[in-house]
Design a protein around this motif. Structure first.
Motif, short mmCIF file in Angstrom:
data_model
loop_
_atom_site.label_atom_id
_atom_site.label_comp_id
_atom_site.label_asym_id
_atom_site.label_seq_id
_atom_site.Cartn_x
_atom_site.Cartn_y
_atom_site.Cartn_z
N LEU A 22 0.83 -1.20 0.00
CA LEU A 22 0.00 0.00 0.00
C LEU A 22 0.86 1.25 0.00
CD1 LEU A 22 -2.72 1.44 0.22
CD2 LEU A 22 -2.57 1.18 2.71
N GLU A 23 1.88 1.28 0.87
CA GLU A 23 2.74 2.44 0.95
C GLU A 23 3.50 2.65 -0.36
OE1 GLU A 23 5.93 4.40 4.06
OE2 GLU A 23 6.07 2.25 3.64
N ALA A 24 4.03 1.55 -0.92
CA ALA A 24 4.78 1.67 -2.17
C ALA A 24 3.88 2.18 -3.30
CB ALA A 24 5.38 0.32 -2.55
N GLY A 25 2.63 1.72 -3.32
CA GLY A 25 1.70 2.19 -4.34
C GLY A 25 1.38 3.66 -4.20
N VAL A 26 1.17 4.11 -2.97
CA VAL A 26 0.89 5.53 -2.74
C VAL A 26 2.09 6.38 -3.14
CG1 VAL A 26 0.35 7.26 -0.99
CG2 VAL A 26 -0.78 5.05 -0.91
N VAL A 27 3.30 5.91 -2.82
CA VAL A 27 4.51 6.65 -3.18
C VAL A 27 4.59 6.80 -4.70
CG1 VAL A 27 7.03 6.56 -3.26
CG2 VAL A 27 5.84 6.04 -1.14
N ARG A 28 4.32 5.73 -5.43
CA ARG A 28 4.39 5.81 -6.90
C ARG A 28 3.37 6.79 -7.47
NH1 ARG A 28 5.49 0.17 -6.51
NH2 ARG A 28 3.27 -0.32 -6.71
N VAL A 29 2.17 6.77 -6.90
CA VAL A 29 1.14 7.69 -7.38
C VAL A 29 1.55 9.13 -7.12
CG1 VAL A 29 -1.24 8.48 -7.01
CG2 VAL A 29 -0.75 6.04 -7.18
N VAL A 30 2.05 9.41 -5.92
CA VAL A 30 2.46 10.78 -5.57
C VAL A 30 3.63 11.22 -6.44
CG1 VAL A 30 3.36 12.26 -3.73
CG2 VAL A 30 1.59 10.59 -3.21
N GLU A 31 4.61 10.32 -6.65
CA GLU A 31 5.75 10.67 -7.50
C GLU A 31 5.31 10.99 -8.92
OE1 GLU A 31 9.48 8.24 -5.43
OE2 GLU A 31 8.45 7.41 -7.17
N PHE A 32 4.43 10.16 -9.46
CA PHE A 32 3.96 10.39 -10.83
C PHE A 32 3.22 11.72 -10.93
CE2 PHE A 32 0.75 10.03 -14.17
CZ PHE A 32 1.54 9.67 -15.26
N ALA A 33 2.36 11.99 -9.95
CA ALA A 33 1.59 13.24 -9.97
C ALA A 33 2.50 14.45 -9.82
CB ALA A 33 0.54 13.21 -8.86
N ALA A 34 3.46 14.37 -8.88
CA ALA A 34 4.36 15.51 -8.64
C ALA A 34 5.25 15.77 -9.85
CB ALA A 34 5.20 15.26 -7.39
N GLY A 35 5.84 14.72 -10.41
CA GLY A 35 6.67 14.89 -11.61
C GLY A 35 5.87 15.42 -12.78
N LEU A 465 15.33 11.46 -16.63
CA LEU A 465 14.44 12.62 -16.59
C LEU A 465 13.33 12.46 -15.56
CD1 LEU A 465 13.82 15.36 -17.77
CD2 LEU A 465 12.44 14.25 -19.54
N LEU A 466 12.68 11.28 -15.51
CA LEU A 466 11.58 11.08 -14.57
C LEU A 466 12.06 11.23 -13.14
CD1 LEU A 466 8.67 10.40 -13.90
CD2 LEU A 466 9.26 7.97 -14.06
N ARG A 467 13.19 10.61 -12.82
CA ARG A 467 13.73 10.73 -11.46
C ARG A 467 14.09 12.17 -11.16
NH1 ARG A 467 12.59 9.04 -7.15
NH2 ARG A 467 12.13 7.15 -8.35
N MET A 468 14.59 12.89 -12.15
CA MET A 468 14.93 14.29 -11.97
C MET A 468 13.69 15.13 -11.66
SD MET A 468 16.74 16.84 -14.71
CE MET A 468 18.05 15.64 -14.96
N LEU A 469 12.59 14.85 -12.34
CA LEU A 469 11.35 15.59 -12.09
C LEU A 469 10.84 15.33 -10.67
CD1 LEU A 469 9.54 14.94 -15.49
CD2 LEU A 469 10.54 17.09 -14.71
N VAL A 470 10.92 14.09 -10.22
CA VAL A 470 10.48 13.75 -8.86
C VAL A 470 11.39 14.40 -7.83
CG1 VAL A 470 10.09 11.87 -7.23
CG2 VAL A 470 9.40 11.60 -9.62
N ASP A 471 12.69 14.36 -8.08
CA ASP A 471 13.63 15.00 -7.15
C ASP A 471 13.40 16.50 -7.09
OD1 ASP A 471 14.78 12.57 -6.63
OD2 ASP A 471 16.50 12.85 -7.97
N THR A 472 13.07 17.11 -8.23
CA THR A 472 12.75 18.54 -8.25
C THR A 472 11.56 18.84 -7.37
OG1 THR A 472 13.62 18.84 -10.49
CG2 THR A 472 12.01 20.45 -9.72
N ALA A 473 10.51 18.02 -7.47
CA ALA A 473 9.31 18.23 -6.67
C ALA A 473 9.61 18.07 -5.19
CB ALA A 473 8.22 17.26 -7.11
#
Length: 622
Positions: A22-35, A465-473
């Motif tokens: 559950l936690e891993a899934g929420v993290v992925r959703v938040v990362e995708f939305a923030a990036g 690029l995706l990791r960079m966008l998440v790190d930026t957020a």
């Protein structure tokens, strides 16, 4: 990386598989939305610039949409920073404590963060509901779509906080900590009549004693500020707690601050595309053989880019990623780097087109053109003071392993770096000529960096690029959440009447202009540490400038002195928000920069004293 806000103890236990998933899934959703939000913000603002100057048909809704999405980006970034443990904290005392005491302080920090979210969450929801009836002028949608980001972000922080508490594997200690927190809240509510009877002395209780205790105990800075403001409103006033939610919204949705994540992304893109390496290669070839050479480059670079974005944090985010890696390779210590970065942020507060200068001109009727002319030399004087200290600190640096570059090598490095060196010129020209706002100009830099990376340097790794966008957020969220909490503190100080009382006291001082100037320096250093530049200017400039003029102090000279004073305060710990922003950008533990910072701040104060004592530095070219 910066010090984690809640370091996970060695005795942490694994969660049940269903909770882990559950936690891993929420993290992925938040990362995708923030990036995704970072990409959308860049696209919206860049489209606004192109529509205005290329197609001649301005998008009336672009700024409005960017502002609405910005609160979501800020909150989701703050959630990621919390989940990763990247919110800024002062961990010196907690890290030096015995293991058992340290684990209890870490648990107390976690419970403090949870307390803020639990108390504020229903009021944030109420605030979002109240915004339903407010309709935006361009998009004609409810403002609640923006305000909903606040309660949802707080709920996600609460979720990850509970997951962290479950990993502790110490339910008894957690329950005891929660019971203590509840008892403290209950005791505060019972003592409310006594606190109200203190009058403005309760400001000392909440914003000096409480904040200092929380910060020094290792609680994340943003959460300490937020809880202090919340406690003041709940116990020291009769106002509803929804006002704190409103102030957090204000602090994280101001369009100017959108420059912060965009310049953070720009700095990362410069590294990804090879622009930073080319720029640093040229600077290293030019000054690498000089003791402390790249430190001089850092001071000069901040002087050149300052004022471009309108935000000191964004300026630092544009410079640090380009210089820090090479400086570390040459043996520079992390603490010294972040201390010098913070000091240069304070040094360049007067350089146009600084928004603080514009704000002073707008609230005091001082000529903005005169302020722009007067601001260059004071910053240069303070920069020389910093360079003098750099020379002293690096005078014995061992350069035996450093070869001096030949003229041919310098010329080759310059040719390679020209596309990267043009970037600051493009950004500043776009702002000065009115092509783009301070926020929009970062998107021009981003687009330029992508094109240069693909077609000139031929370095653009899409996999990063995706990791960079998440790190930026995440990095931006840690910075912006501190600014939002500081905005709430500033509002509390304003509503208390403290600002007018302070101005009255300053006006009644004996000793004439010299005493008034000295007290102004001390006062605005303190105010800068808790209010930042623009809020302090709006509150106090209309009150103190007439006093200065009556005492014979030139208005431009006085403006330079108080701006530099506020800049020093903004970067002085334990309250200065700018210092923690510098640490977040440099990904350095705040405790490592404290000791070298005092030396640089001492040099800045000497420069400030010289500017205050010699009016010609500020008004000689008017």
């Amino acid at each position: 990386m910066a010090a984690p806000s809640h370091p996970t103890p060695a005795a942490a236990v694994a969660l049940p598989p269903v909770l882990e998933k559950l936690e891993a899934g929420v993290v992925r959703v938040v990362e995708f939305a923030a990036g995704g939000l970072v990409v959308v913000e860049v696209a919206v603002l860049l489209a606004g610039v192109l529509a205005r100057y290329v197609w001649g048909a301005p998008l009336t809704w672009s700024d409005e949409l960017a502002s609405m999405l910005f609160l979501w980006l800020s909150m989701l970034g703050a959630v990621l920073a919390f989940q990763r443990g990247q919110h800024m904290r002062m961990g010196a005392l907690a890290d030096a404590a015995p293991p058992r005491v340290r684990s209890r302080l870490e648990l107390a920090a976690l419970v403090t963060c949870l307390a803020l979210t639990v108390i504020l969450l229903p009021y944030a929801f109420e605030y979002a509901v109240d915004e339903i009836i407010v309709i935006t002028p361009a998009l004609e949608v409810s403002v609640a779509w923006r305000a909903a980001g606040l309660p949802i972000g707080l709920a996600l922080i609460l979720f990850f906080g509970l997951m962290r508490a479950a990993r502790l594997g110490q339910p008894r200690d957690v329950l005891v900590a929660v019971a203590v927190a509840v008892a403290v809240v209950a005791a505060g509510m019972a003592a409310k009549p006594l606190i109200l009877a203190l009058g403005n002395w309760n400001l000392v209780l909440f914003f000096v004693l409480f904040v200092a205790t929380g910060v020094l105990s290792g609680v994340p800075i943003a959460f300490v500020f937020g809880l202090a403001a919340l406690s003041y409103v709940a116990l020291g006033t009769g106002r509803p707690l929804t006002v704190i939610a409103g102030r957090l919204d204000e602090g994280m949705s101001h369009l100017l601050l959108l420059a912060v994540p965009l310049f953070v992304l720009l700095g990362m893109l410069m590294e990804l595309t090879g622009m930073a390496r080319a720029m640093v290669g040229f600077l290293a070839a030019l000054l690498g053989h000089v003791r402390g050479g790249l430190s001089y480059v850092l001071v000069a670079a901040m002087y050149l880019v300052s004022g471009i974005s309108g935000s000191k944090t964004a300026d630092m985010a544009a410079v640090a990623p380009a210089l820090f890696p090479e400086m570390k390779k040459r043996g520079a210590k992390e603490g010294d780097l972040v201390a010098l970065l913070a000091a240069t942020g304070a040094q360049t507060e007067t350089i146009p087109p600084s928004l603080v200068l514009i704000t002073i001109g707008s609230v005091t009727s001082v000529s903005i053109a005169s302020l722009f002319i007067g601001g260059l030399l004071p910053a240069f004087v303070c920069g020389l003071a910093l360079c003098a200290l750099v020379w002293w600190r690096y005078r014995n640096e061992d350069l035996s392993g450093v070869r001096r570059a030949t003229r041919g090598e310098i010329s080759k490095a310059l040719l390679l770096a020209v596309p990267a060196l043009i970037l600051p010129l493009i950004i500043r020209t776009a702002v000065v000529e009115g092509v783009a706002t301070a926020t929009e100009v970062s998107t021009i830099g981003i687009a330029y960096s992508v094109l240069v990376g693909i077609f000139i340097y031929r370095e653009f790794d899409l996999r990063r690029l995706l990791r960079m966008l998440v790190d930026t957020a995440a990095l931006s969220g840690a910075i912006l959440f501190i600014i939002a909490a500081a905005t709430a503190v500033a509002w509390c100080l304003t509503q208390s009447g403290f600002s007018r009382a302070l101005a009255t006291a300053m006006g009644n001082l004996p000793g004439g202009a010299p005493v008034f100037m000295g007290v102004s320096v001390i006062t605005f250093v303190v105010l800068g540490s808790v209010l930042e530049g623009i809020p302090a200017v709006v509150l106090f400039a209309p009150l103190v400038f007439p006093i200065a003029k009556a005492l014979g102090i030139h208005e431009v000279h006085y403006a330079m002195v108080i701006i530099l004073s506020m800049g020093v305060g903004l970067f002085i710990p334990p309250f200065g928000v700018g210092y923690y922003a510098a640490c977040a950008i440099g990904r350095v533990d705040p405790t490592k920069g404290i000791r070298p910072l005092w030396g640089y701040m001492g040099a800045l104060i000497l420069g400030l004293a010289l500017v205050a004592a010699v009016p010609w530095i500020s008004i000689g070219f008017l």
